[in-house]
Write a protein that holds these residues in place. Structure first.
Motif, PDB file in Angstrom:
ATOM      1  N   ILE A   1       0.888  -1.160   0.000  1.00 20.58           N
ATOM      2  CA  ILE A   1       0.000   0.000   0.000  1.00 20.58           C
ATOM      3  C   ILE A   1       0.926   1.209   0.000  1.00 20.58           C
ATOM      4  O   ILE A   1       1.786   1.335   0.871  1.00 20.58           O
ATOM      5  N   LEU A   2       0.775   2.065  -0.976  1.00 22.95           N
ATOM      6  CA  LEU A   2       1.697   3.190  -1.163  1.00 22.95           C
ATOM      7  C   LEU A   2       1.023   4.521  -0.877  1.00 22.95           C
ATOM      8  O   LEU A   2      -0.141   4.734  -1.219  1.00 22.95           O
ATOM      9  N   SER A   3       1.776   5.412  -0.234  1.00 24.52           N
ATOM     10  CA  SER A   3       1.347   6.809  -0.133  1.00 24.52           C
ATOM     11  C   SER A   3       2.567   7.657  -0.451  1.00 24.52           C
ATOM     12  O   SER A   3       3.671   7.368   0.027  1.00 24.52           O
TER      13      SER A   3
ATOM     14  N   LYS B   1      -2.275  16.715   4.533  1.00 26.17           N
ATOM     15  CA  LYS B   1      -2.259  15.364   3.952  1.00 26.17           C
ATOM     16  C   LYS B   1      -2.888  14.319   4.872  1.00 26.17           C
ATOM     17  O   LYS B   1      -3.234  13.212   4.431  1.00 26.17           O
ATOM     18  N   ASN B   2      -2.963  14.613   6.194  1.00 25.74           N
ATOM     19  CA  ASN B   2      -3.710  13.736   7.101  1.00 25.74           C
ATOM     20  C   ASN B   2      -3.167  12.300   7.135  1.00 25.74           C
ATOM     21  O   ASN B   2      -3.923  11.335   7.249  1.00 25.74           O
ATOM     22  N   HIS B   3      -1.844  12.139   7.022  1.00 31.43           N
ATOM     23  CA  HIS B   3      -1.269  10.794   7.006  1.00 31.43           C
ATOM     24  C   HIS B   3      -1.426  10.056   8.338  1.00 31.43           C
ATOM     25  O   HIS B   3      -1.314   8.822   8.383  1.00 31.43           O
ATOM     26  N   GLU B   4      -1.670  10.798   9.392  1.00 33.92           N
ATOM     27  CA  GLU B   4      -1.881  10.162  10.700  1.00 33.92           C
ATOM     28  C   GLU B   4      -3.043   9.176  10.642  1.00 33.92           C
ATOM     29  O   GLU B   4      -3.045   8.147  11.328  1.00 33.92           O
ATOM     30  N   MET B   5      -4.025   9.485   9.799  1.00 36.37           N
ATOM     31  CA  MET B   5      -5.188   8.606   9.643  1.00 36.37           C
ATOM     32  C   MET B   5      -4.753   7.212   9.171  1.00 36.37           C
ATOM     33  O   MET B   5      -5.288   6.191   9.634  1.00 36.37           O
ATOM     34  N   ILE B   6      -3.786   7.176   8.280  1.00 37.46           N
ATOM     35  CA  ILE B   6      -3.304   5.890   7.768  1.00 37.46           C
ATOM     36  C   ILE B   6      -2.676   5.069   8.892  1.00 37.46           C
ATOM     37  O   ILE B   6      -2.972   3.878   9.047  1.00 37.46           O
ATOM     38  N   LEU B   7      -1.824   5.716   9.687  1.00 34.63           N
ATOM     39  CA  LEU B   7      -1.170   4.996  10.781  1.00 34.63           C
ATOM     40  C   LEU B   7      -2.194   4.462  11.784  1.00 34.63           C
ATOM     41  O   LEU B   7      -2.089   3.317  12.229  1.00 34.63           O
ATOM     42  N   ARG B   8      -3.164   5.304  12.113  1.00 38.51           N
ATOM     43  CA  ARG B   8      -4.197   4.851  13.079  1.00 38.51           C
ATOM     44  C   ARG B   8      -4.975   3.663  12.519  1.00 38.51           C
ATOM     45  O   ARG B   8      -5.285   2.714  13.239  1.00 38.51           O
TER      46      ARG B   8
ATOM     47  N   MET C   1       3.097  -1.194   4.366  1.00 40.37           N
ATOM     48  CA  MET C   1       2.740   0.188   4.031  1.00 40.37           C
ATOM     49  C   MET C   1       4.029   0.944   3.738  1.00 40.37           C
ATOM     50  O   MET C   1       4.958   0.947   4.544  1.00 40.37           O
ATOM     51  N   VAL C   2       4.074   1.602   2.576  1.00 40.64           N
ATOM     52  CA  VAL C   2       5.278   2.336   2.178  1.00 40.64           C
ATOM     53  C   VAL C   2       4.953   3.816   1.974  1.00 40.64           C
ATOM     54  O   VAL C   2       4.053   4.156   1.203  1.00 40.64           O
ATOM     55  N   PHE C   3       5.692   4.674   2.669  1.00 43.48           N
ATOM     56  CA  PHE C   3       5.582   6.118   2.489  1.00 43.48           C
ATOM     57  C   PHE C   3       6.799   6.599   1.705  1.00 43.48           C
ATOM     58  O   PHE C   3       7.942   6.357   2.106  1.00 43.48           O
ATOM     59  N   VAL C   4       6.557   7.285   0.596  1.00 39.84           N
ATOM     60  CA  VAL C   4       7.653   7.835  -0.206  1.00 39.84           C
ATOM     61  C   VAL C   4       7.550   9.353  -0.213  1.00 39.84           C
ATOM     62  O   VAL C   4       6.508   9.918  -0.577  1.00 39.84           O
ATOM     63  N   GLY C   5       8.612  10.010   0.201  1.00 44.97           N
ATOM     64  CA  GLY C   5       8.635  11.473   0.237  1.00 44.97           C
ATOM     65  C   GLY C   5       9.294  11.974   1.500  1.00 44.97           C
ATOM     66  O   GLY C   5       9.501  11.208   2.453  1.00 44.97           O
ATOM     67  N   PRO C   6       9.654  13.248   1.519  1.00 50.06           N
ATOM     68  CA  PRO C   6      10.268  13.828   2.719  1.00 50.06           C
ATOM     69  C   PRO C   6       9.302  13.754   3.890  1.00 50.06           C
ATOM     70  O   PRO C   6       8.106  14.000   3.737  1.00 50.06           O
TER      71      PRO C   6
ATOM     72  N   PHE D   1      -2.960   2.449  -3.805  1.00 48.39           N
ATOM     73  CA  PHE D   1      -2.453   3.781  -3.483  1.00 48.39           C
ATOM     74  C   PHE D   1      -3.441   4.452  -2.551  1.00 48.39           C
ATOM     75  O   PHE D   1      -4.641   4.476  -2.812  1.00 48.39           O
ATOM     76  N   CYS D   2      -2.931   5.018  -1.452  1.00 47.81           N
ATOM     77  CA  CYS D   2      -3.801   5.621  -0.439  1.00 47.81           C
ATOM     78  C   CYS D   2      -3.416   7.075  -0.195  1.00 47.81           C
ATOM     79  O   CYS D   2      -2.262   7.383   0.103  1.00 47.81           O
TER      80      CYS D   2
END
Length: 388
Positions: free
Chosen positions: A210-212, A221-228, A240-245, A290-291
């Motif tokens: 699952i990529l973001s 971007k509200n990425h905290e929602m993904i972790l929760r 789960m893969v996060f790409v970016g700074p 992709f999320c």
């Protein structure tokens, strides 16, 4: 025969903008319809390597900073005054007082020229009942609304990134409805066909990822929602893969949450910033889902790129393009941006049974390559210009 000129004035253009619509529209007008295309901007990046990579052949002219007169850039005003007569198509961005003045100045000097505006607006701007204000000062706003009316009479083409925005814009400004065009953000298929050689993996060669992708941890971007949501998901063989700074606050949030849920350390990977475009595209090529959980997003270039590589899209209601890009929910799902439980349930359903992902894969690739690549999209702009 002398080439027609297509000039995009975008004073804040950086190298990264060249891979977005700001660079892609003039580039594809050059590649597909032989325009002499140019971006006019201040020099905001130390270098612009994408000029030799994804938009080879597109020109850029740097302005010298000369300060402002009121809210307007002196250098832009001077450029338009000097060059308007030789610009066949002027491409400006955003529905704003800046655009009104620059556009009206261009049309005054070159009334036969084509004035194109690319809107990057949230749908709320044109929502029914909303009154657009260009200044908090009452008298100034009256003046800017006057400019707006003059501008709408002069503009030739208004492009907006999603179909709902198109509907709302036409309803708010019915007198310009014929000038409004739905223009989604595309993928540079010419670059991919050449540099990437169109080596899109078969579904069975993709990985359980699952990529973001983007600026990880940025508030909007509200990425905290993904972790929760991941704390409520049995990831099995998936990751789960996060790409970016990665934002420092997000790193801290992950550290705290993974202390409570150690499984996150095993299942979540942070790749960091990736500047090489081929390497970036390969992440889309490897992933199946992709999320993007943004609170607000106009189109989201990353979604279009992931879609090109056959990713099933999980997005939120704040992303204006979700209805269009998922074909009304057929190729993805749209959730509320605060519903962790629904996101976890969506993850779990797709992880437990990949049938939906495998069945839709080729349909997604076909659909995206037909409706969301610049080679096909840019024709809308050309047809409208040609009709003028």
């Amino acid at each position: 025969m002398q080439k027609k000129t297509f000039v995009t004035i975008f004073p804040i253009c950086e190298n990264v903008h060249l891979t977005t619509d700001i660079g892609q529209i003039p580039f594809f007008m050059y590649k597909k319809y032989n325009y002499d295309s140019k971006i006019v901007s201040y020099k905001n990046s130390d270098a612009y390597p994408n000029l030799d990579i994804e938009v080879k052949g597109l020109k850029i002219e740097f302005l010298q900073r000369k300060g402002r007169v009121s809210f307007l850039e002196k250098a832009v005003l001077q450029y338009i005054k000097k060059n308007a007569k030789n610009i066949d198509v002027l491409d400006l961005y955003h529905f704003s007082k800046f655009t009104f003045v620059y556009g009206l100045l261009y049309k005054k000097i070159n009334p036969k020229g084509v004035l194109l505006i690319k809107l990057d607006a949230y749908n709320e701007t044109f929502a029914e009942g909303n009154i657009i204000k260009h200044s908090t000062n009452k008298l100034k706003n009256i003046f800017f609304k006057y400019l707006e009316r003059k501008f709408l009479k002069q503009v030739d083409l208004l492009c907006i990134e999603n179909s709902e925005g198109e509907r709302l814009l036409k309803k708010m400004y019915p007198t310009v409805a014929a000038k409004v065009v739905f223009l989604p953000v595309g993928v540079n298929d010419l670059f991919l066909a050449d540099a990437f050689n169109s080596k899109i993996r078969d579904f069975n060669k993709k990985e359980n990822i699952i990529l973001s992708l983007g600026r990880i941890g940025e508030k909007i971007k509200n990425h905290e929602m993904i972790l929760r949501a991941l704390t409520k998901t049995n990831m099995k063989e998936w990751k789960m893969v996060f790409v970016g700074p990665v934002n420092e606050n997000f790193t801290k949030y992950f550290k705290e949450l993974s202390g409570e849920f150690p499984v996150l350390k095993e299942k979540v990977t942070f790749i960091g910033s990736v500047t090489d475009r081929i390497e970036l595209y390969e992440w889309y090529n490897r992933s199946k889902i992709f999320c993007m959980t943004s609170w607000h997003e106009s189109f989201c270039h990353a979604i279009g790129e992931a879609f090109y590589f056959g990713n099933y899209i999980i997005g939120t209601e704040g992303i204006m393009s979700m209805k269009d890009i998922t074909n009304n929910g057929k190729y993805g799902v749209t959730l509320k941006p605060d519903d962790d439980v629904a996101l976890a349930a969506t993850f779990q359903k797709l992880i437990d049974d990949e049938t939906k992902l495998s069945t839709l894969y080729l349909e997604i690739v076909t659909f995206s390559h037909k409706y969301f690549v610049w080679s096909n999209i840019i024709g809308k702009v050309h047809e409208q210009i040609d009709s003028k």
